[in-house]
Design a protein around this motif. Structure first.
Motif, PDB file in Angstrom:
ATOM      1  N   THR A   1      10.255   1.208 -15.382  1.00  0.00           N
ATOM      2  CA  THR A   1       9.304   0.928 -14.316  1.00  0.00           C
ATOM      3  C   THR A   1       9.673  -0.097 -13.190  1.00  0.00           C
ATOM      4  O   THR A   1      10.615  -0.978 -13.509  1.00  0.00           O
ATOM      5  CB  THR A   1       7.918   0.992 -14.793  1.00  0.00           C
ATOM      6  N   TYR A   2       9.211   0.081 -11.908  1.00  0.00           N
ATOM      7  CA  TYR A   2       9.515  -1.021 -11.005  1.00  0.00           C
ATOM      8  C   TYR A   2       9.174  -2.370 -11.232  1.00  0.00           C
ATOM      9  O   TYR A   2       7.904  -2.649 -11.773  1.00  0.00           O
ATOM     10  CB  TYR A   2       8.650  -0.489  -9.590  1.00  0.00           C
ATOM     11  N   PHE A   3      10.092  -3.238 -11.022  1.00  0.00           N
ATOM     12  CA  PHE A   3       9.905  -4.594 -11.633  1.00  0.00           C
ATOM     13  C   PHE A   3       8.749  -5.406 -11.065  1.00  0.00           C
ATOM     14  O   PHE A   3       8.222  -6.063 -11.793  1.00  0.00           O
ATOM     15  CB  PHE A   3      11.216  -5.376 -11.621  1.00  0.00           C
TER      16      PHE A   3
ATOM     17  N   ALA B   1      -0.400   3.025  -1.635  1.00  0.00           N
ATOM     18  CA  ALA B   1       0.818   3.429  -0.943  1.00  0.00           C
ATOM     19  C   ALA B   1       1.056   2.458   0.022  1.00  0.00           C
ATOM     20  O   ALA B   1       0.481   1.440   0.287  1.00  0.00           O
ATOM     21  CB  ALA B   1       0.663   4.629  -0.345  1.00  0.00           C
ATOM     22  N   SER B   2       2.132   2.630   0.824  1.00  0.00           N
ATOM     23  CA  SER B   2       2.368   1.672   1.811  1.00  0.00           C
ATOM     24  C   SER B   2       3.310   2.357   2.862  1.00  0.00           C
ATOM     25  O   SER B   2       4.082   3.465   2.671  1.00  0.00           O
ATOM     26  CB  SER B   2       2.955   0.400   1.327  1.00  0.00           C
ATOM     27  N   PHE B   3       3.690   1.739   3.982  1.00  0.00           N
ATOM     28  CA  PHE B   3       4.773   2.168   4.946  1.00  0.00           C
ATOM     29  C   PHE B   3       6.059   1.386   4.740  1.00  0.00           C
ATOM     30  O   PHE B   3       6.917   1.643   5.577  1.00  0.00           O
ATOM     31  CB  PHE B   3       4.364   1.931   6.458  1.00  0.00           C
TER      32      PHE B   3
ATOM     33  N   ALA C   1       1.981  -2.186  -0.820  1.00  0.00           N
ATOM     34  CA  ALA C   1       1.662  -1.595  -2.066  1.00  0.00           C
ATOM     35  C   ALA C   1       1.386  -2.576  -2.968  1.00  0.00           C
ATOM     36  O   ALA C   1       0.804  -2.498  -3.944  1.00  0.00           O
ATOM     37  CB  ALA C   1       2.687  -0.575  -2.330  1.00  0.00           C
ATOM     38  N   THR C   2       2.039  -3.549  -2.958  1.00  0.00           N
ATOM     39  CA  THR C   2       2.088  -4.889  -4.067  1.00  0.00           C
ATOM     40  C   THR C   2       0.766  -5.178  -4.051  1.00  0.00           C
ATOM     41  O   THR C   2       0.118  -5.315  -5.233  1.00  0.00           O
ATOM     42  CB  THR C   2       3.070  -5.987  -3.651  1.00  0.00           C
ATOM     43  N   GLU C   3      -0.017  -5.567  -2.994  1.00  0.00           N
ATOM     44  CA  GLU C   3      -1.536  -5.959  -3.223  1.00  0.00           C
ATOM     45  C   GLU C   3      -2.214  -4.689  -3.449  1.00  0.00           C
ATOM     46  O   GLU C   3      -3.147  -5.137  -4.356  1.00  0.00           O
ATOM     47  CB  GLU C   3      -1.980  -6.526  -1.798  1.00  0.00           C
TER      48      GLU C   3
HETATM   49  C1  LIG Z   1       7.658   1.788  -6.492  1.00  0.00           C
HETATM   50  C2  LIG Z   1       7.350   0.630  -5.691  1.00  0.00           C
HETATM   51  N1  LIG Z   1       6.097   0.213  -5.645  1.00  0.00           N
HETATM   52  C3  LIG Z   1       5.533  -0.729  -4.591  1.00  0.00           C
HETATM   53  C4  LIG Z   1       6.658  -1.200  -4.180  1.00  0.00           C
HETATM   54  C5  LIG Z   1       6.300  -2.623  -3.057  1.00  0.00           C
HETATM   55  O1  LIG Z   1       5.777  -2.185  -1.784  1.00  0.00           O
HETATM   56  P1  LIG Z   1       5.312  -3.094  -0.972  1.00  0.00           P
HETATM   57  O2  LIG Z   1       6.871  -3.398  -0.217  1.00  0.00           O
HETATM   58  O3  LIG Z   1       4.544  -1.913   0.299  1.00  0.00           O
HETATM   59  O4  LIG Z   1       4.729  -4.167  -1.291  1.00  0.00           O
HETATM   60  C6  LIG Z   1       7.803  -0.945  -4.195  1.00  0.00           C
HETATM   61  C7  LIG Z   1       8.965  -1.778  -3.527  1.00  0.00           C
HETATM   62  O5  LIG Z   1      10.280  -1.804  -3.907  1.00  0.00           O
HETATM   63  C8  LIG Z   1       8.355   0.139  -5.095  1.00  0.00           C
HETATM   64  O6  LIG Z   1       9.451   0.354  -5.376  1.00  0.00           O
END
Ligand SMILES: Cc1ncc(COP(=O)(O)O)c(C=O)c1O
Length: 487
Positions: A205-207, A313-315, A181-183
């Protein structure tokens, strides 16, 4: 807010849940027997059992061997107050604390309450490994090439099929497979913003999302956020009137770290507000499948007739953090997304995509998710019990209806940055509050991950953390706290 029941067992479960909410069924007491419920509700024993299993998944009932079902003893600590950030766009700093926390993420010597990573023991890793090995064995040589720019069609079709269940229409061709999800977030942001722009976000929010904003030289506009209801629509409306905002980035459900989910009518109101100001929404749905209620909350894009939402989203939270497979989807922004994907990493690795496609097609994902949800709901409930007993008086804790993290607001005397270093000395890791804010807010807050599941080490580490926090307020550690560090 409970959603209307679709099946008889959900209606029966809701009846019991209501009894617990209004105090008719007190915590710790025995729930009506399955036979009694079946008779009262004129339904079968199987339906009554299904209802009780659902309530167990949601942490409302507990099954005790040979004794039947009991109402769970969930201590009622107050939820954290709605946050009040300044509504000023802020540049995101690189957080040294975050880097230290990430360094300890995979170090087994530390009690893993820090990073939101599901324990490999809770994931269906062996089955996934078999599928990966088979993909490599059967047609390995043909897979040793570039994926198409969007990613493997087999996986995109499986993702689109699942989305239909919650009425989200994702055409396989509108999906781009990413490295987690990061990318996906990075591609989505680069598709709709320019360096220097402002992005409205939940606060805390998520760091990792904050660090993506930083890398793209974007400013964060932190919105007041309620631990249950999500961002304040009034504050968002005021911010949109006051300054140019290039995009809004929100969790679809179970925000990390607060655990909040907006009600569907609020999601619709937010979409209307953004449409009026022509601001695109980027949503992050990594926790959507981990819902403790009967229904998966619908993401914004399922409600967005105007196609202004970019879905990410991601797995990583449910199946395979190590495979690094995620996705971003939008018809309107597809060309920009593909352009950004090409520039960033060209294509996603083939084999993990094929293994995941086969895993989804095999039909085992739903059973796996049921087990996972039950484990996380149970872990968060137990963590909340320990927090109520061992953290300083005045501690507030979130009560998420999904995901696997808890957000704690401690008395102001506790600086969780100092607590973080103190806890590391005792090999306990957690996430200090400041890493969840661009402006360095939340110094008295922290996030705990329940991703490891529940065991004696987690319990001992949590008790000790509570005792350390209590000592910073001058309160005596609880008599139950262990005198030495957990190993
Ligand atoms: C809200 C949120 N988005 C994205 C991510 C990152 O996801 P990915 O590991 O699929 O890059 C995280 C990981 O902690 C998260 O908590």
């Amino acid at each position: 807010m409970p959603q209307p029941a679709r099946f008889r067992y959900e209606a029966v479960a809701e009846l019991i849940a209501q009894g617990v909410r209004d105090g008719t069924l007190a915590p710790g007491t025995r729930a009506p027997s399955l036979r009694a419920i079946a008779q009262q509700q004129r339904t079968s024993l199987t339906t009554a059992l299904q209802a009780y299993r659902l309530l167990e998944d949601r942490g409302i009932l507990q099954a005790r061997p040979q004794s039947g079902f009991f109402v769970a003893d969930v201590p009622r600590l107050p939820a954290p107050a709605t946050t009040r950030p300044s509504l000023q766009p802020t540049e995101v700093a690189l957080s040294a604390l975050m880097l230290t926390m990430l360094e300890h993420a995979s170090d087994e010597r530390y009690v893993p309450l820090g990073c939101a990573i599901p324990s490999p023991a809770l994931l269906d890793s062996a089955k996934l490994d078999r599928m990966l090995a088979r993909s490599a064995r059967v047609r390995g040589a043909t897979h040793n090439t570039y994926s198409p720019p969007r990613g493997e069609a087999a996986l995109r079709i499986e993702i689109a099929r699942r989305a239909l269940r919650w009425s989200q229409q994702l055409a396989p061709d509108d999906i781009v497979i990413t490295c987690g999800a990061t990318e996906a977030l990075a591609l989505a942001l680069s598709a709709v913003t320019q360096p220097g722009d402002t992005v409205a976000i939940e606060s805390p929010t998520y760091f990792g999302a904050l660090q993506v904003l930083r890398a793209l030289r974007l400013k964060a506009l932190e919105l007041p956020t309620d631990a249950r209801r999500g961002v304040s629509l009034d504050a968002l409306a005021a911010a949109l009137e006051a300054q140019p905002v290039a995009a809004c980035l929100l969790a679809s459900s179970f925000n990390n770290p607060l655990g909040c989910t907006m009600a569907e009518h609020d999601k619709q109101a937010l979409l209307a507000l953004l449409a009026t100001h022509r601001v695109p929404l980027i949503e992050d749905d990594v926790y959507g499948d981990i819902h403790f209620g009967a229904e998966r909350p619908r993401p914004f894009s399922a409600l967005d007739a105007g196609d202004r939402t970019i879905y990410c989203a991601s797995f990583s939270k449910t199946l395979a953090p190590g495979y690094r497979v995620g996705w971003v989807a939008s018809r309107r922004h597809l060309p920009k997304l593909l352009e950004a994907k090409f520039a960033a990493t060209l294509a996603a690795p083939v084999l993990p995509q094929l293994a995941l496609a086969e895993f989804l097609a095999s039909g085992g994902y739903d059973a796996h998710l049921r087990r996972l949800r039950r484990a996380f709901a149970d872990t968060l409930r137990r963590m909340t019990e320990v927090i109520a007993a061992h953290f300083p008086a005045g501690t507030r804790v979130s009560q998420p209806a999904g995901g696997f993290v808890l957000w704690l607001a401690l008395p102001k005397a506790v600086d969780t940055r100092a607590l973080f270093h103190r806890a590391l000395e005792e090999r306990i890791c957690f996430a200090p509050g400041v890493v969840f804010s661009a402006a360095g807010r939340y110094a008295n807050c922290l996030r705990l991950s329940g991703g490891w599941g529940w065991d004696a080490r987690i319990e001992k580490g949590l008790r000790r953390l509570g005792a350390l926090a209590a000592s910073m307020t001058g309160q005596l550690p609880s008599p139950g706290a262990p005198p030495t560090a957990p190993r």
